[in-house]
Design an enzyme around this catalytic site. Structure first.
Site, mmCIF file in Angstrom:
data_model
loop_
_atom_site.group_PDB
_atom_site.id
_atom_site.type_symbol
_atom_site.label_atom_id
_atom_site.label_comp_id
_atom_site.label_asym_id
_atom_site.label_seq_id
_atom_site.Cartn_x
_atom_site.Cartn_y
_atom_site.Cartn_z
ATOM 1 N N GLY A 115 72.465 -60.789 60.664
ATOM 2 C CA GLY A 115 72.513 -60.546 62.289
ATOM 3 C C GLY A 115 71.086 -60.878 62.789
ATOM 4 O O GLY A 115 70.045 -60.992 62.318
ATOM 5 N N CYS A 116 71.299 -60.997 64.089
ATOM 6 C CA CYS A 116 69.931 -61.074 64.890
ATOM 7 C C CYS A 116 69.009 -59.999 64.989
ATOM 8 O O CYS A 116 67.872 -60.560 64.630
ATOM 9 C CB CYS A 116 70.218 -61.573 66.481
ATOM 10 S SG CYS A 116 71.231 -60.441 67.341
ATOM 11 N N TRP A 117 69.338 -59.042 65.187
ATOM 12 C CA TRP A 117 68.141 -57.745 65.067
ATOM 13 C C TRP A 117 67.596 -57.507 63.672
ATOM 14 O O TRP A 117 66.407 -57.401 63.799
ATOM 15 C CB TRP A 117 68.924 -56.583 65.678
ATOM 16 C CG TRP A 117 68.879 -56.412 67.128
ATOM 17 C CD1 TRP A 117 70.186 -56.482 67.851
ATOM 18 C CD2 TRP A 117 67.869 -56.137 67.924
ATOM 19 N NE1 TRP A 117 69.879 -56.334 69.140
ATOM 20 C CE2 TRP A 117 68.431 -55.959 69.318
ATOM 21 C CE3 TRP A 117 66.786 -55.864 67.865
ATOM 22 C CZ2 TRP A 117 67.376 -55.686 70.439
ATOM 23 C CZ3 TRP A 117 65.735 -55.493 68.778
ATOM 24 C CH2 TRP A 117 66.511 -55.610 70.299
#
Length: 310
Positions: A115-117
């Site tokens: 994921g990005c986060w």
């Protein structure tokens, strides 16, 4: 023969970005379901089983369905959804979490795109936990801001419709059950769930993550220089990695700490700041939520699985 690549969900935000990144690749055969058959389950199954590598850019349930439709023993998968990120039998597609991870991804049958986060917090915390400078049960808090493209098509349309009147800083995940929390816990090496307080800004893409550390309660209080050295040593051991560590400096502000600084790339830059007198530190990562955070990471993993570089 060129490897066949099928992007299941190629018309979504991440899928479109991956198509753009692969547009000039003459070494690949990008196969697509004909427009008139896009909603046919049988058509998806046909193309999934025809692909050498399938990249899933779908909601979680649809991604699980796509995996279930693969009946052969040859199609390899990169899943950009949340569905398999902490699932058994899937290798995590953040190549820089460990010096052996690129080789694991290269030989993997199933890769869960990160994921990005989580990537910023994992990049900064994992080396410190591994080095024994932070205990696994440290009460981690993750803050930061991302562009509105991280919310998918609905959020993109909403922000762009509002224009300058859109919120400049919109906190979300206020139930403290953000879908990326398990991923951070597992791959940062933590034994307890971190608190994650994300926010969306009025810009299309890019992000900054911040992990503040109150170190005074630890049995051994590391200095800022020690934190920086552990993180720098971790990434120096990974050949060809796309994560760089900024020099350790005492600065009031840094122009590079701009969420849009690395837009259009799959690179990440990590910063360590500290006040040793107060036993406090900040771990900051800057990267593109659609680059290193999604589509760029998927292409990086694709390249590794095909035996190439980053």
């Amino acid at each position: 023969m060129k490897p066949k690549i099928f992007i299941d969900g190629e018309h979504g935000t991440t899928g479109l970005q991956i198509r753009t990144l692969l547009a000039d690749r003459r070494d690949l055969d990008i196969i697509s379901v004909p427009t008139e058959r896009r909603k046919e389950k049988a058509a998806r199954a046909e193309y999934l089983n025809a692909a050498d590598i399938a990249i899933l850019c779908l909601p979680d349930d649809a991604a699980r369905e796509s995996v279930s439709l693969i009946e052969n023993g040859t199609t390899r998968v990169i899943d950009a959804s949340t569905a398999h990120r902490v699932a058994e039998g899937w290798d995590y597609g953040f190549a820089e979490i460990d010096k052996d991870q690129p080789a694991k991804i290269a030989s993997a049958k199933r890769v869960a795109n990160p994921g990005c986060w989580p990537q910023g917090p994992i990049a900064t915390l994992r080396p410190l936990v591994a080095a024994g400078l932070l205990p696994a049960d440290y009460p981690v808090t993750v803050n930061g801001i991302t562009g509105y493209s991280g919310g998918g098509r609905t959020m993109i349309e909403d922000y762009e419709a509002k224009g300058e009147s859109a919120s400049e800083f919109l906190p979300y995940g206020l139930t403290l059950q953000h879908k990326h929390v398990p991923e951070i816990k597992v791959y940062a090496g933590l034994s307890r769930h971190p608190i994650m307080q994300p926010a969306v800004g009025n810009f299309a893409q890019g992000m900054v993550t911040v992990v503040p550390l109150q170190l005074g309660s630890l049995d051994y209080v590391p200095t800022g220089a020690q934190l920086h050295a552990a993180i720098a040593d971790h990434f120096a051991a990974i050949k060809g990695g796309v994560v760089e560590v900024a020099p350790y400096e005492q600065l009031e502000r840094v122009p590079d700490i701009d969420p849009e600084h690395y837009n259009g790339t799959n690179r990440m830059r990590v910063h360590v700041f500290a006040n040793d007198d107060r036993a406090q530190a900040l771990l900051i990562a800057v990267y593109d939520n659609l680059g290193k955070g999604a589509s760029g990471a998927a292409v990086q993993n694709l390249n590794l699985m095909l035996g190439g570089g980053r």
